[in-house]
Motif scaffolding. Structure first.
Motif, PDB file in Angstrom:
ATOM      1  N   ASP A 167      -5.306  -1.314 -11.769  1.00 17.09           N
ATOM      2  CA  ASP A 167      -3.871  -1.122 -11.581  1.00 17.09           C
ATOM      3  C   ASP A 167      -3.328  -2.258 -10.707  1.00 17.09           C
ATOM      4  N   VAL A 215      -4.612  -4.374  -2.173  1.00 16.27           N
ATOM      5  CA  VAL A 215      -5.986  -4.670  -1.750  1.00 16.27           C
ATOM      6  C   VAL A 215      -6.142  -6.161  -1.467  1.00 16.27           C
ATOM      7  N   ARG A 237     -12.346   1.614  -6.710  1.00 17.61           N
ATOM      8  CA  ARG A 237     -13.402   2.151  -5.854  1.00 17.61           C
ATOM      9  C   ARG A 237     -14.737   1.510  -6.208  1.00 17.61           C
ATOM     10  N   LEU A 272     -13.760  -2.073  -6.430  1.00 15.04           N
ATOM     11  CA  LEU A 272     -13.067  -2.444  -5.199  1.00 15.04           C
ATOM     12  C   LEU A 272     -13.613  -3.765  -4.664  1.00 15.04           C
ATOM     13  N   SER A 315      -1.943  -1.263  -6.939  1.00 14.84           N
ATOM     14  CA  SER A 315      -2.912  -1.063  -5.862  1.00 14.84           C
ATOM     15  C   SER A 315      -3.748  -2.326  -5.645  1.00 14.84           C
ATOM     16  N   ALA A 343       2.221   1.602  -3.467  1.00 10.72           N
ATOM     17  CA  ALA A 343       1.211   2.063  -4.411  1.00 10.72           C
ATOM     18  C   ALA A 343       0.948   3.563  -4.263  1.00 10.72           C
ATOM     19  N   VAL A 344       0.920   4.038  -3.029  1.00 17.01           N
ATOM     20  CA  VAL A 344       0.725   5.469  -2.791  1.00 17.01           C
ATOM     21  C   VAL A 344       1.925   6.262  -3.308  1.00 17.01           C
ATOM     22  N   GLN A 350      -3.499   4.247  -9.185  1.00 15.90           N
ATOM     23  CA  GLN A 350      -4.934   4.501  -9.037  1.00 15.90           C
ATOM     24  C   GLN A 350      -5.569   3.369  -8.250  1.00 15.90           C
ATOM     25  N   TRP A 351      -6.354   3.713  -7.224  1.00 17.76           N
ATOM     26  CA  TRP A 351      -6.975   2.703  -6.369  1.00 17.76           C
ATOM     27  C   TRP A 351      -8.376   2.381  -6.856  1.00 17.76           C
ATOM     28  N   ALA A 394       0.835  -1.201   0.000  1.00 18.81           N
ATOM     29  CA  ALA A 394       0.000   0.000   0.000  1.00 18.81           C
ATOM     30  C   ALA A 394       0.874   1.257   0.000  1.00 18.81           C
TER      31      ALA A 394
END
Length: 311
Positions: free
Chosen positions: A175, A182, A62, A66, A178, A53-54, A59-60, A50
């Motif tokens: 992506d 997850v 949602r 998600l 990210s 990725a940040v 891109q996360w 995480a």
């Protein structure tokens, strides 16, 4: 020039890193219960991934995307590794686990025919049969053969294959940086709940447990993940996917050298036959005419979109 030299060594380094995940798993489950090990692995790797990725502004996912990422992650992480690691505690060797995981392209080819609308060729059906024979030969040579352990391995294989097809079907554009975070973060609490349900938190060897966990996070989850993405950016997926054919044999040799698991002639024969099956199943027969621009070669599905163990 330096980058070219480093990339020339990347394939061998990746195979060693990927194969080492099975050895770390054997060492880890010998020091702690599988779900305790997985809780530590998923939690630590998830946080590290995480942060990465940040840092790279990935891109996360949602909303519904998600949710799909979580489902795919649970299949590919908690089902796969929960079954594989439990099988390791049931006297299934690292070589056999690696070979069965390597049949992932075979199972994906079968699922893809129904779920993704792709054609399963006769060559791929032959690959499935040959791969199964290879697994059979490899397990027959095990001194402590376990039917339950073998069944668990195939449960893990189904988790990996179904998760990969699910991700390809519902989140094809997600992506991977990210998404991998997850997957791990969603799997960590499930592993924790399973560990609590079994009421077994006893770590018999803290040093081996810590060492295996650090290796899994830094080398398998981070190092192999970054290297895999670097290779995929520079080379086509078919070239990268072929590297996975080498992992069962490399895993068998590493298990023999590091943890002393026996390496008998029949095991080697089974590994060789299994790899032939993997190669057959992962390749399509030449098409009589060019494929549509949006078609996806089956080999792209054979490249795992997560790095766990390996794992």
């Amino acid at each position: 020039m330096r980058t070219r030299t480093l990339m020339s060594a990347a394939p061998a380094a990746f195979v060693l890193m990927w194969s080492s995940a099975f050895i770390a798993g054997i060492i880890g489950v010998g020091a702690a219960p599988p779900m305790v090990l997985l809780f530590g692995r998923f939690g630590s790797a998830g946080l590290a991934l995480a942060v990465y990725a940040v840092a790279v502004h990935a891109q996360w996912p949602r909303g519904r995307q998600l949710l799909h990422a979580v489902v795919a992650g649970l299949l590919m992480q908690i089902v796969q590794f929960g079954a594989f690691y439990t099988a390791m505690t049931d006297h299934v060797s690292a070589a056999v686990v690696s070979l069965i995981q390597g049949l992932n392209p075979v199972v994906i080819a079968l699922f893809a025919g129904r779920v993704l609308g792709e054609t399963v060729t006769r060559r791929q059906w032959l690959g499935f049969a040959v791969g199964g024979v290879g697994v059979g030969l490899a397990v027959l040579d095990q001194s402590a053969f376990s039917v339950s352990g073998l069944l668990l391995c195939f449960v893990g294989l189904l988790g990996l294959s179904l998760g990969t097809v699910y991700q390809k079907r519902f989140t094809p554009e997600i992506d991977s940086r990210s998404a991998t975070a997850v997957h791990a973060l969603a799997s960590a609490p499930v592993a924790g709940l399973l560990a609590w349900a079994y009421r077994d938190f006893h770590i018999v060897d803290t040093g081996r447990f810590a060492g295996a966990l650090v290796w899994m996070v830094l080398v398998n989850a981070m190092g192999a993940f970054l290297l895999l993405n670097a290779m995929l950016r520079r080379w086509d997926t078919t070239r990268v996917g072929k590297l996975f054919f080498a992992t069962p044999a490399v895993t068998a040799i590493m298990a023999w050298l590091v943890v002393g698991q026996p390496l008998h002639p029949l095991t080697l024969t089974g590994l060789a036959v299994g790899v032939v099956g993997m190669v057959l199943a992962a390749r399509r027969s030449p098409a009589p005419r060019p494929a549509p621009a949006d078609s996806t070669p089956i080999m792209t599905l054979a490249v795992p979109q997560h790095v766990r163990v390996s794992g």
